[in-house]
Design an enzyme around this catalytic site. Structure first.
Site, PDB file in Angstrom:
ATOM      1  N   ASP A  70      36.861 -11.491  17.618  1.00  0.00           N
ATOM      2  CA  ASP A  70      37.362 -10.151  17.975  1.00  0.00           C
ATOM      3  C   ASP A  70      38.827 -10.247  18.399  1.00  0.00           C
ATOM      4  OD1 ASP A  70      37.684  -7.552  18.811  1.00  0.00           O
ATOM      5  OD2 ASP A  70      35.948  -7.526  20.142  1.00  0.00           O
ATOM      6  N   HIS A  98      32.436  -1.243  11.115  1.00  0.00           N
ATOM      7  CA  HIS A  98      33.397  -0.979  12.197  1.00  0.00           C
ATOM      8  C   HIS A  98      34.847  -1.135  11.725  1.00  0.00           C
ATOM      9  CE1 HIS A  98      34.741  -0.765  16.369  1.00  0.00           C
ATOM     10  NE2 HIS A  98      35.445  -1.868  16.179  1.00  0.00           N
TER      11      HIS A  98
HETATM   12  C1  HEM Z   1      32.038  -3.095  22.349  1.00  0.00           C
HETATM   13  C2  HEM Z   1      32.704  -2.391  21.453  1.00  0.00           C
HETATM   14  C3  HEM Z   1      33.458  -3.008  20.300  1.00  0.00           C
HETATM   15  C4  HEM Z   1      33.234  -4.163  19.629  1.00  0.00           C
HETATM   16  C5  HEM Z   1      32.115  -5.172  19.850  1.00  0.00           C
HETATM   17  C6  HEM Z   1      34.269  -4.291  18.636  1.00  0.00           C
HETATM   18  C7  HEM Z   1      34.380  -5.349  17.738  1.00  0.00           C
HETATM   19  C8  HEM Z   1      35.364  -5.460  16.786  1.00  0.00           C
HETATM   20  C9  HEM Z   1      35.450  -6.536  15.828  1.00  0.00           C
HETATM   21  C10 HEM Z   1      34.512  -7.719  15.739  1.00  0.00           C
HETATM   22  C11 HEM Z   1      36.517  -6.293  15.042  1.00  0.00           C
HETATM   23  C12 HEM Z   1      37.003  -7.136  13.845  1.00  0.00           C
HETATM   24  C13 HEM Z   1      37.981  -8.208  14.213  1.00  0.00           C
HETATM   25  C14 HEM Z   1      39.335  -7.692  14.609  1.00  0.00           C
HETATM   26  O1  HEM Z   1      40.126  -7.245  13.770  1.00  0.00           O
HETATM   27  O2  HEM Z   1      39.611  -7.730  15.820  1.00  0.00           O
HETATM   28  C15 HEM Z   1      37.140  -5.059  15.511  1.00  0.00           C
HETATM   29  C16 HEM Z   1      38.247  -4.464  14.961  1.00  0.00           C
HETATM   30  C17 HEM Z   1      38.822  -3.308  15.425  1.00  0.00           C
HETATM   31  N1  HEM Z   1      38.340  -2.498  16.422  1.00  0.00           N
HETATM   32 FE1  HEM Z   1      36.685  -2.828  17.541  1.00  0.00          FE
HETATM   33  N2  HEM Z   1      35.105  -3.207  18.717  1.00  0.00           N
HETATM   34  C18 HEM Z   1      34.644  -2.394  19.731  1.00  0.00           C
HETATM   35  C19 HEM Z   1      35.190  -1.200  20.153  1.00  0.00           C
HETATM   36  C20 HEM Z   1      36.313  -0.615  19.633  1.00  0.00           C
HETATM   37  C21 HEM Z   1      36.895   0.626  20.075  1.00  0.00           C
HETATM   38  C22 HEM Z   1      36.359   1.504  21.217  1.00  0.00           C
HETATM   39  C23 HEM Z   1      38.003   0.841  19.328  1.00  0.00           C
HETATM   40  C24 HEM Z   1      39.003   1.975  19.366  1.00  0.00           C
HETATM   41  C25 HEM Z   1      38.708   3.217  19.645  1.00  0.00           C
HETATM   42  C26 HEM Z   1      38.104  -0.256  18.395  1.00  0.00           C
HETATM   43  C27 HEM Z   1      39.104  -0.412  17.477  1.00  0.00           C
HETATM   44  C28 HEM Z   1      39.213  -1.460  16.591  1.00  0.00           C
HETATM   45  C29 HEM Z   1      40.318  -1.591  15.645  1.00  0.00           C
HETATM   46  C30 HEM Z   1      41.515  -0.652  15.494  1.00  0.00           C
HETATM   47  C31 HEM Z   1      40.069  -2.750  14.910  1.00  0.00           C
HETATM   48  C32 HEM Z   1      40.922  -3.328  13.764  1.00  0.00           C
HETATM   49  C33 HEM Z   1      40.531  -2.686  12.475  1.00  0.00           C
HETATM   50  C34 HEM Z   1      41.380  -3.182  11.326  1.00  0.00           C
HETATM   51  O3  HEM Z   1      42.510  -2.711  11.184  1.00  0.00           O
HETATM   52  O4  HEM Z   1      40.927  -4.079  10.590  1.00  0.00           O
HETATM   53  N3  HEM Z   1      37.065  -1.120  18.601  1.00  0.00           N
HETATM   54  N4  HEM Z   1      36.410  -4.571  16.563  1.00  0.00           N
END
Ligand code: HEM
Length: 242
Positions: free
Chosen positions: A56, A150
């Site tokens: 993440d 996601h």
């Molecule tokens: C417990 C809640 C969450 C988990 C477990 C989670 C997990 C992840 C994971 C595994 C990734 C892919 C790896 C990375 O690019 O970092 C990711 C990407 C991302 N997450 Fe989350 N996330 C959560 C909540 C959120 C929330 C609340 C937001 C915004 C409102 C968010 C926004 C994003 C964004 C913008 C990306 C990058 C997407 C891209 O451009 O590829 N995430 N998240």
């Protein structure tokens, strides 16, 4: 205020000192503790994992990107120029439900491989840094990154370019009354303008993120974080004395 240190003891000591210095002027109303990967835990620095086991933090704006400052640092009002707006959410994970899913279903809900964070659009040779291809299809014609994955729903490309710098921490605060872990992500994201960062992305996630079924947003806040203080000044001085 966010206090961080490689060693938790140092962070707690800093907290105690600051509390004493602020006595009579400011008092804490609430406090949350989180943790991230331990420096030195792996031979070389790597992107950390959250408590769902996923890598993440991969697709974040980087300081060397030409538009990094425009995405992350506020331009106004005057006292905020060069500061940033921080969104904080306490997001509990339904870990018992999540861990009962087979790995391939977990991976489809995120759009990345669990073992190394490689995007599912990249084939077997892809790595964590392989760019995500949201248009790529599987041999059967279905999208390689599922419609509710996601990373698809959260990507800037799905949200009119909305971007933020995510810097979350895990929390594990023991057990709830029903025995479930009180654990998850202290989601933190910094951006120039929350209306062009967190807000549109969260609205979209609320409608279509496959991960949501395994999450409970329990608390949220938005903070104005003024820029660093010049020599001899203090943080927020132009606001308080201007
Ligand atoms: C417990 C809640 C969450 C988990 C477990 C989670 C997990 C992840 C994971 C595994 C990734 C892919 C790896 C990375 O690019 O970092 C990711 C990407 C991302 N997450 Fe989350 N996330 C959560 C909540 C959120 C929330 C609340 C937001 C915004 C409102 C968010 C926004 C994003 C964004 C913008 C990306 C990058 C997407 C891209 O451009 O590829 N995430 N998240």
């Amino acid at each position: 205020m966010q206090l961080g240190a490689d060693d938790a003891l140092v962070a707690v000591h800093a907290l105690r000192v600051l509390r004493r210095l602020a006595a009579g002027v400011a008092a804490p109303r609430w406090q949350m503790s989180g943790f991230a990967r331990t420096p030195g835990a792996t031979p070389r620095p790597m992107t950390g994992r959250n408590l769902m086991g996923q890598v993440d933090g991969t697709n974040n704006p980087r300081p060397q990107d030409p538009d990094f400052a425009a995405k992350v640092f506020a331009t106004g009002p005057d006292w905020m120029a060069g500061g940033s707006y921080a969104v904080l959410r306490r997001i509990r994970m339904l870990l018992d439900d999540w861990e009962s899913l087979p790995t391939d279903r977990q991976e489809r809900l995120v759009g990345r491989r669990k073992s190394d964070g490689a995007p599912l659009s990249g084939g077997p040779d892809a790595g964590e840094r392989t760019p995500v291809d949201l248009a790529a299809a599987n041999p059967d014609g279905t999208l390689a990154i599922a419609p509710d994955a996601h990373v698809r729903v959260a990507a800037p490309a799905s949200n009119g370019g909305a971007a933020m710098l995510r810097r979350g921490f895990s929390f594990h605060d023991g057990l709830l009354a029903d025995g479930a872990p009180d654990a998850g992500l202290l989601f933190a994201a910094f951006q120039a303008d929350p209306a062009r960062g967190f807000v549109p992305v969260q609205q979209r996630l609320a409608r279509g993120d496959g991960l949501s079924r395994f999450l409970r947003h329990e608390a949220g806040a938005l903070f104005a974080v003024p820029p660093g203080a010049p020599e001899g000044g203090y943080v927020g001085q132009p606001l308080l004395e201007g």
